[in-house]
Design a protein around this motif. Structure first.
Motif, PDB file in Angstrom:
ATOM      1  N   THR A  17       2.529  70.379 -39.184  1.00 46.73           N
ATOM      2  CA  THR A  17       3.612  70.929 -38.378  1.00 46.73           C
ATOM      3  C   THR A  17       4.087  72.267 -38.936  1.00 46.73           C
ATOM      4  N   TYR A  18       4.106  72.407 -40.254  1.00 49.28           N
ATOM      5  CA  TYR A  18       4.459  73.706 -40.840  1.00 49.28           C
ATOM      6  C   TYR A  18       3.486  74.777 -40.372  1.00 49.28           C
ATOM      7  N   LEU A  19       2.203  74.494 -40.460  1.00 52.04           N
ATOM      8  CA  LEU A  19       1.193  75.480 -40.090  1.00 52.04           C
ATOM      9  C   LEU A  19       1.279  75.841 -38.616  1.00 52.04           C
ATOM     10  N   GLU A  20       1.580  74.867 -37.766  1.00 54.93           N
ATOM     11  CA  GLU A  20       1.736  75.162 -36.341  1.00 54.93           C
ATOM     12  C   GLU A  20       2.865  76.162 -36.114  1.00 54.93           C
ATOM     13  N   THR A  21       3.990  75.963 -36.810  1.00 55.41           N
ATOM     14  CA  THR A  21       5.125  76.869 -36.655  1.00 55.41           C
ATOM     15  C   THR A  21       4.807  78.254 -37.190  1.00 55.41           C
ATOM     16  N   LEU A  22       4.232  78.313 -38.389  1.00 58.90           N
ATOM     17  CA  LEU A  22       3.995  79.605 -39.031  1.00 58.90           C
ATOM     18  C   LEU A  22       2.943  80.427 -38.305  1.00 58.90           C
ATOM     19  N   THR A  23       1.888  79.768 -37.847  1.00 61.88           N
ATOM     20  CA  THR A  23       0.812  80.516 -37.198  1.00 61.88           C
ATOM     21  C   THR A  23       1.160  80.918 -35.775  1.00 61.88           C
ATOM     22  N   ALA A  24       2.255  80.379 -35.236  1.00 60.64           N
ATOM     23  CA  ALA A  24       2.662  80.721 -33.871  1.00 60.64           C
ATOM     24  C   ALA A  24       3.451  82.022 -33.816  1.00 60.64           C
ATOM     25  N   HIS A  25       3.804  82.601 -34.957  1.00 62.82           N
ATOM     26  CA  HIS A  25       4.701  83.752 -34.977  1.00 62.82           C
ATOM     27  C   HIS A  25       4.043  84.941 -35.668  1.00 62.82           C
ATOM     28  N   GLY A  26       4.074  86.076 -34.990  1.00 61.87           N
ATOM     29  CA  GLY A  26       3.563  87.302 -35.581  1.00 61.87           C
ATOM     30  C   GLY A  26       4.393  87.711 -36.776  1.00 61.87           C
ATOM     31  N   GLY A  27       3.763  88.387 -37.702  1.00 61.10           N
ATOM     32  CA  GLY A  27       4.469  88.846 -38.892  1.00 61.10           C
ATOM     33  C   GLY A  27       4.333  87.917 -40.060  1.00 61.10           C
ATOM     34  N   VAL A  28       3.885  86.687 -39.828  1.00 61.05           N
ATOM     35  CA  VAL A  28       3.641  85.735 -40.905  1.00 61.05           C
ATOM     36  C   VAL A  28       2.154  85.390 -40.913  1.00 61.05           C
ATOM     37  N   LEU A  36      -5.362  69.559 -54.238  1.00 63.14           N
ATOM     38  CA  LEU A  36      -6.184  68.876 -55.245  1.00 63.14           C
ATOM     39  C   LEU A  36      -7.534  68.480 -54.664  1.00 63.14           C
ATOM     40  N   ASP A  37      -7.557  68.193 -53.370  1.00 63.29           N
ATOM     41  CA  ASP A  37      -8.797  67.894 -52.657  1.00 63.29           C
ATOM     42  C   ASP A  37      -9.269  69.188 -51.997  1.00 63.29           C
ATOM     43  N   LEU A  38     -10.198  69.899 -52.641  1.00 70.75           N
ATOM     44  CA  LEU A  38     -10.629  71.197 -52.140  1.00 70.75           C
ATOM     45  C   LEU A  38     -11.309  71.084 -50.780  1.00 70.75           C
ATOM     46  N   ASP A  39     -11.997  69.975 -50.534  1.00 72.46           N
ATOM     47  CA  ASP A  39     -12.622  69.789 -49.226  1.00 72.46           C
ATOM     48  C   ASP A  39     -11.566  69.737 -48.132  1.00 72.46           C
ATOM     49  N   ARG A  40     -10.431  69.086 -48.420  1.00 71.39           N
ATOM     50  CA  ARG A  40      -9.348  69.031 -47.439  1.00 71.39           C
ATOM     51  C   ARG A  40      -8.786  70.425 -47.206  1.00 71.39           C
ATOM     52  N   ALA A  41      -8.644  71.210 -48.272  1.00 71.35           N
ATOM     53  CA  ALA A  41      -8.169  72.590 -48.125  1.00 71.35           C
ATOM     54  C   ALA A  41      -9.150  73.411 -47.290  1.00 71.35           C
ATOM     55  N   ARG A  42     -10.435  73.218 -47.530  1.00 72.05           N
ATOM     56  CA  ARG A  42     -11.437  73.957 -46.747  1.00 72.05           C
ATOM     57  C   ARG A  42     -11.358  73.583 -45.269  1.00 72.05           C
ATOM     58  N   HIS A  43     -11.140  72.305 -45.004  1.00 69.89           N
ATOM     59  CA  HIS A  43     -11.037  71.852 -43.615  1.00 69.89           C
ATOM     60  C   HIS A  43      -9.862  72.527 -42.920  1.00 69.89           C
ATOM     61  N   VAL A  44      -8.727  72.610 -43.597  1.00 67.59           N
ATOM     62  CA  VAL A  44      -7.553  73.259 -43.020  1.00 67.59           C
ATOM     63  C   VAL A  44      -7.809  74.750 -42.833  1.00 67.59           C
ATOM     64  N   ALA A  45      -8.401  75.390 -43.839  1.00 68.63           N
ATOM     65  CA  ALA A  45      -8.680  76.825 -43.734  1.00 68.63           C
ATOM     66  C   ALA A  45      -9.616  77.130 -42.577  1.00 68.63           C
ATOM     67  N   ASP A  46     -10.589  76.271 -42.359  1.00 73.44           N
ATOM     68  CA  ASP A  46     -11.535  76.479 -41.256  1.00 73.44           C
ATOM     69  C   ASP A  46     -10.846  76.461 -39.899  1.00 73.44           C
ATOM     70  N   GLN A  47      -9.713  75.769 -39.813  1.00 71.68           N
ATOM     71  CA  GLN A  47      -8.974  75.678 -38.552  1.00 71.68           C
ATOM     72  C   GLN A  47      -8.041  76.865 -38.329  1.00 71.68           C
ATOM     73  N   HIS A  48      -7.903  77.727 -39.352  1.00 71.65           N
ATOM     74  CA  HIS A  48      -6.974  78.857 -39.254  1.00 71.65           C
ATOM     75  C   HIS A  48      -7.705  80.129 -39.689  1.00 71.65           C
ATOM     76  N   PRO A  49      -8.252  80.877 -38.756  1.00 70.94           N
ATOM     77  CA  PRO A  49      -8.981  82.105 -39.091  1.00 70.94           C
ATOM     78  C   PRO A  49      -8.156  83.040 -39.972  1.00 70.94           C
ATOM     79  N   GLY A  50      -8.798  83.579 -40.978  1.00 70.62           N
ATOM     80  CA  GLY A  50      -8.110  84.474 -41.904  1.00 70.62           C
ATOM     81  C   GLY A  50      -7.489  83.775 -43.089  1.00 70.62           C
ATOM     82  N   THR A  51      -7.561  82.447 -43.111  1.00 70.50           N
ATOM     83  CA  THR A  51      -6.999  81.671 -44.217  1.00 70.50           C
ATOM     84  C   THR A  51      -8.123  81.238 -45.149  1.00 70.50           C
TER      85      THR A  51
END
Length: 377
Positions: A17-28, A36-51
């Motif tokens: 929910t945090y990511l949905e709010t932050l990525t919905a607004h220009g300037g952020v 700690l789970d790098l695979d989980r971080a990679r999965h999230v990054a893959d869903q957000h271009p530029g992350t």
């Protein structure tokens, strides 16, 4: 501050929910995520271009990261916050601010010395639910507030959460998990807390995980799972709070505030909106339309409010570390009282943030955009 780079540490369930709010607004820009789970971080990054998915040290060292969003488990909040502050970053964290009041004081002192800001959930209280109720109280409609009741009861989170261990360790329990929503709302409504008295218990020494790959596994319980407290507020009102992992469900309203001339029923402080009802002798119970708060907001609005305050002409941000530290002191004082300390004074006196004017979603989005554009000039 011009365009704001956010780095997220901890990408568990609440991060969505945090990511949905932050990525919905220009300037952020969500620059990087770490877990700690790098695979989980990679999965999230893959869903957000530029992350980018990185480790924590790399995230903290990245000059593109201006603000660290700390979504780790409670026992890690202090360590991550201090590391981020040491790297010169502003920090916004999930509740509680830290596991102990001493840790909270260390974080706030470090931020003050470094000249950076600390913000902390819950920011749900900035929505139209709690803010409209607060506007009713401040208008004098119910007269001088005398008391409040706050109630949250559930069987515990192990029934739905696949990794519920931290809810039953130090820094967890219903008070430190759900209490911040209710206590922060009460501080907004009635002012800081000056003294507390508490009672607490634990129904079971183990919990059984009910879902996910660990279903059936037993989790040891190390904390109180039912807490009731009396809070004395600076303005003279007395509130009664009950939070429990040892019940079924309650039909009580989440919060009710009673005054000399009426009462106000406050919606769930774990949500941003909800119906506010007022009782007065001439009209009985009746719903009131939203009159204050960020309409249509979601988790992350407190971070955006902090980012706006960092910019030109910005003042204090509303979901402040000082307010979160006060709520943490109230909670730990309640537990100390329950263990035999009697009536416990609460030393901290945070400034209660100003009421949020009723602000439509499009308007607060534009407000944030204007802040970023002004900073870029």
């Amino acid at each position: 501050m011009s365009r704001v780079g956010v780095g997220v540490v901890g990408v568990g369930v609440i991060s969505r929910t945090y990511l949905e709010t932050l990525t919905a607004h220009g300037g952020v820009d969500v620059v990087a995520v770490a877990d700690l789970d790098l695979d989980r971080a990679r999965h999230v990054a893959d869903q957000h271009p530029g992350t980018r998915a990185v480790d924590v040290a790399t995230l903290l060292a990245d000059p593109a990261v201006d603000v660290v969003l700390n979504l780790t488990v409670p026992l890690a909040h202090e360590e991550v916050a201090l590391a981020a502050i040491g790297a010169g970053k502003h920090v916004f964290g999930e509740k509680p601010l830290t596991a102990t009041p001493e840790g909270a004081r260390r974080v706030l002192a470090a931020a003050d010395a470094a000249g950076v800001r600390v913000g902390c959930a819950p920011d749900t209280v900035l929505g139209t639910g709690v803010q409209t109720a607060r506007a009713v109280v401040e208008s004098g409609t119910i007269g001088r507030p005398s008391s409040a009741l706050a109630t949250w009861v559930s069987p515990g989170h192990e029934g739905w959460h696949p990794q519920p261990d931290f809810y039953y360790r130090a820094g967890g329990g219903p008070l430190l998990d759900m209490g911040p929503y209710y206590l922060t709302a009460l501080v907004h409504l009635l002012g800081p807390v000056t003294h507390v008295q508490g009672a607490a218990g634990r129904a079971r020494d183990e919990r059984v995980i009910g879902s996910g790959p660990r279903a059936g596994e037993r989790v040891p319980v190390e904390v109180a799972t039912h807490v009731t407290g009396l809070l004395e507020h600076a303005g003279g009102a007395i509130s009664t709070v009950t939070v429990s992992f040892d019940g079924g469900r309650s039909r009580a309203r989440p919060i009710e505030v009673h005054g000399e001339r009426g009462s106000v029923s406050v919606p769930d402080p774990n949500a941003f909106d909800g119906e506010v009802e007022v009782w007065t002798p001439d009209a009985g119970w009746h719903a009131v339309p939203p009159g204050a708060g960020y309409a249509g907001s979601a988790r992350g609005i407190g971070l955006l409010d902090m980012v706006d305050a960092v910019g030109p002409g910005g003042g204090a941000h509303r979901a402040s570390g000082e307010l979160a530290a006060h709520v943490l002191e109230v909670m730990t004082s309640l537990l100390a009282s329950a263990e035999g300390a009697g009536r416990v004074p609460v030393a901290s006196r945070p400034v209660v943030p100003p009421l949020v004017p009723l602000t439509a979603r499009d308007a607060w989005c534009a407000q944030h955009q204007r802040g970023v554009v002004a900073a870029e000039r």
